[in-house]
Design a protein around this motif. Sequence first.
Motif, PDB file in Angstrom:
ATOM      1  N   PHE A 172       0.692  -0.974   0.032  1.00  0.00           N
ATOM      2  CA  PHE A 172      -0.060  -0.078  -0.107  1.00  0.00           C
ATOM      3  C   PHE A 172       0.723   1.068   0.146  1.00  0.00           C
ATOM      4  CE2 PHE A 172       0.506  -0.212   4.620  1.00  0.00           C
ATOM      5  CZ  PHE A 172       0.812   1.073   4.977  1.00  0.00           C
ATOM      6  N   ALA A 173       1.992   1.164   0.707  1.00  0.00           N
ATOM      7  CA  ALA A 173       2.929   2.240   0.633  1.00  0.00           C
ATOM      8  C   ALA A 173       4.056   2.346  -0.337  1.00  0.00           C
ATOM      9  CB  ALA A 173       3.709   2.401   2.017  1.00  0.00           C
ATOM     10  N   TYR A 174       4.613   1.107  -0.744  1.00  0.00           N
ATOM     11  CA  TYR A 174       5.674   0.953  -1.545  1.00  0.00           C
ATOM     12  C   TYR A 174       5.749   0.172  -2.663  1.00  0.00           C
ATOM     13  CZ  TYR A 174       8.036   2.092   3.129  1.00  0.00           C
ATOM     14  OH  TYR A 174       8.176   2.820   4.301  1.00  0.00           O
ATOM     15  N   GLY A 175       4.542  -0.049  -3.226  1.00  0.00           N
ATOM     16  CA  GLY A 175       4.104  -0.620  -4.676  1.00  0.00           C
ATOM     17  C   GLY A 175       4.321   0.339  -5.634  1.00  0.00           C
ATOM     18  N   LYS A 176       4.758   1.571  -5.707  1.00  0.00           N
ATOM     19  CA  LYS A 176       4.903   2.318  -7.068  1.00  0.00           C
ATOM     20  C   LYS A 176       6.299   3.036  -6.750  1.00  0.00           C
ATOM     21  CE  LYS A 176       0.397   3.243  -8.391  1.00  0.00           C
ATOM     22  NZ  LYS A 176      -0.788   4.385  -8.121  1.00  0.00           N
ATOM     23  N   THR A 177       7.066   3.547  -7.924  1.00  0.00           N
ATOM     24  CA  THR A 177       7.948   4.158  -7.772  1.00  0.00           C
ATOM     25  C   THR A 177       7.823   5.759  -7.599  1.00  0.00           C
ATOM     26  OG1 THR A 177       8.214   4.624  -9.972  1.00  0.00           O
ATOM     27  CG2 THR A 177       9.610   2.803  -9.346  1.00  0.00           C
ATOM     28  N   TYR A 210      11.055   2.861  -4.289  1.00  0.00           N
ATOM     29  CA  TYR A 210       9.677   2.632  -4.248  1.00  0.00           C
ATOM     30  C   TYR A 210       9.283   3.179  -3.039  1.00  0.00           C
ATOM     31  CZ  TYR A 210       9.983  -0.646  -8.255  1.00  0.00           C
ATOM     32  OH  TYR A 210      10.036  -1.346  -9.453  1.00  0.00           O
ATOM     33  N   ASN A 211       8.398   3.983  -2.793  1.00  0.00           N
ATOM     34  CA  ASN A 211       7.739   4.789  -1.735  1.00  0.00           C
ATOM     35  C   ASN A 211       6.764   5.822  -2.426  1.00  0.00           C
ATOM     36  OD1 ASN A 211       7.856   5.771   1.040  1.00  0.00           O
ATOM     37  ND2 ASN A 211       9.944   6.099   1.064  1.00  0.00           N
ATOM     38  N   ASN A 212       6.167   6.168  -1.288  1.00  0.00           N
ATOM     39  CA  ASN A 212       4.976   7.084  -1.514  1.00  0.00           C
ATOM     40  C   ASN A 212       4.974   8.586  -1.197  1.00  0.00           C
ATOM     41  OD1 ASN A 212       4.589   6.749   1.357  1.00  0.00           O
ATOM     42  ND2 ASN A 212       2.623   5.890   1.427  1.00  0.00           N
ATOM     43  N   CYS A 235      16.326   6.923  -0.420  1.00  0.00           N
ATOM     44  CA  CYS A 235      16.705   6.388   1.013  1.00  0.00           C
ATOM     45  C   CYS A 235      15.884   5.249   1.599  1.00  0.00           C
ATOM     46  CB  CYS A 235      16.408   7.772   1.826  1.00  0.00           C
ATOM     47  SG  CYS A 235      14.528   8.027   2.277  1.00  0.00           S
ATOM     48  N   SER A 236      14.740   4.836   0.660  1.00  0.00           N
ATOM     49  CA  SER A 236      14.117   3.403   1.183  1.00  0.00           C
ATOM     50  C   SER A 236      14.631   2.292   0.399  1.00  0.00           C
ATOM     51  CB  SER A 236      12.549   3.681   1.080  1.00  0.00           C
ATOM     52  OG  SER A 236      12.047   4.228  -0.416  1.00  0.00           O
ATOM     53  N   GLU A 237      15.404   2.367  -0.300  1.00  0.00           N
ATOM     54  CA  GLU A 237      16.012   1.221  -0.943  1.00  0.00           C
ATOM     55  C   GLU A 237      17.162   0.667  -0.270  1.00  0.00           C
ATOM     56  OE1 GLU A 237      14.736  -0.239  -3.823  1.00  0.00           O
ATOM     57  OE2 GLU A 237      13.314   1.251  -3.456  1.00  0.00           O
ATOM     58  N   PRO A 238      17.353  -0.844  -0.245  1.00  0.00           N
ATOM     59  CA  PRO A 238      18.231  -1.560   0.391  1.00  0.00           C
ATOM     60  C   PRO A 238      19.608  -1.046  -0.061  1.00  0.00           C
ATOM     61  CG  PRO A 238      16.800  -3.164  -0.433  1.00  0.00           C
ATOM     62  CD  PRO A 238      16.300  -1.803  -1.027  1.00  0.00           C
ATOM     63  N   ASN A 239      20.813  -0.841   0.826  1.00  0.00           N
ATOM     64  CA  ASN A 239      21.929  -0.473   0.781  1.00  0.00           C
ATOM     65  C   ASN A 239      22.056   0.886  -0.184  1.00  0.00           C
ATOM     66  OD1 ASN A 239      22.822  -2.953   1.721  1.00  0.00           O
ATOM     67  ND2 ASN A 239      22.513  -3.867  -0.454  1.00  0.00           N
ATOM     68  N   PHE A 240      21.076   1.719   0.063  1.00  0.00           N
ATOM     69  CA  PHE A 240      21.181   2.868  -0.757  1.00  0.00           C
ATOM     70  C   PHE A 240      22.561   3.861  -0.683  1.00  0.00           C
ATOM     71  CE2 PHE A 240      20.164   6.954   1.853  1.00  0.00           C
ATOM     72  CZ  PHE A 240      20.106   6.385   3.240  1.00  0.00           C
ATOM     73  N   TRP A 241      22.800   3.919   0.610  1.00  0.00           N
ATOM     74  CA  TRP A 241      23.995   4.627   0.911  1.00  0.00           C
ATOM     75  C   TRP A 241      25.214   4.349  -0.156  1.00  0.00           C
ATOM     76  CZ3 TRP A 241      23.681   8.705   3.750  1.00  0.00           C
ATOM     77  CH2 TRP A 241      24.799   9.337   4.230  1.00  0.00           C
TER      78      TRP A 241
END
Length: 266
Positions: free
Chosen positions: A179-184, A226-228, A251-257
Amino acid sequence: AAPAQRPPVVWLHFGECTGCSEALLRTQYPYIDELVLEVLSVEYHETIMAAAGHQAEEQLQHAVKKYDGKFICIVEGSIATKYNGGYGKVAGRSFLEIAKEVCPKAAAVISIGTCAAYGGVPAAAPNPGGYKGVSDALGIKTLNLPGCPPNPINLVGTVVNYLLLGKLPDLDDSGRPLFAYGKTIHDQCPRRAHFENEEFVEEFGSEEAALGYCLYKVGCRGPETYNNCPIAKFNDGTSWPVEAGHPCIGCSEPNFWDTMSPFYEE
Ligand code: SF4
Ligand code: SF4
Ligand code: F3S
């Protein structure tokens, strides 16, 4: 109306900056006082609890024992796994030891923020302490609400889903609620028409920046993230990074740093 039995919550802090808690303190739907006093029953939270020291430790032990198998464990921060967890401790016990003791007793474990979900900033290379997200560190399934910080509305949505339907929401492959992370970000971005028209900001402070053109060429990671944020926004719907003129840094992706940097391109 709040349910008769408010779900007990144990909130653990590990390797983190407390930005996730700070974000939660600014929730407006509902306000934080209603959330922690009327919707949930927060049994342990180091930032907002009155107890300190040994009294706080006792409160944690008491809550875990009393609500064994029934409490929701919300974790903020990642866990040092190398050197027997030596790179991160609370009250002389490693994050790893505390997590191994508390998390398996919870009805559900929610990893709030990118640190808890995937390792986040503490796990950035070279990561000498072997920091990992909670799921990886313990080998358990967690519901992940990444973001650095995450939007508190997504925690509230998850909790409401749990209270009303008695189960956690549907998740994607990375453990994030759809519901929150379904779209880019890119697919929901109000600057998308500029992207399609190839109207790009090439330099911060330029005329194109003032016109609100697309930030792709100065490093925007919206297409891979992916985040809203464009819909939920932050601070009572005031704004979000791209609306404020800053590229999304993923910032909400794995290993973004490690994978999304450098954050600025010129
Ligand atoms: Fe801080 Fe970001 Fe980690 Fe939350 S996810 S604790 S805001 S560094
Ligand atoms: Fe996509 Fe970023 Fe451009 Fe928005 S600003 S359209 S998210 S690249
Ligand atoms: Fe993070 Fe990008 Fe939203 S940087 S806050 S996911 S716009």
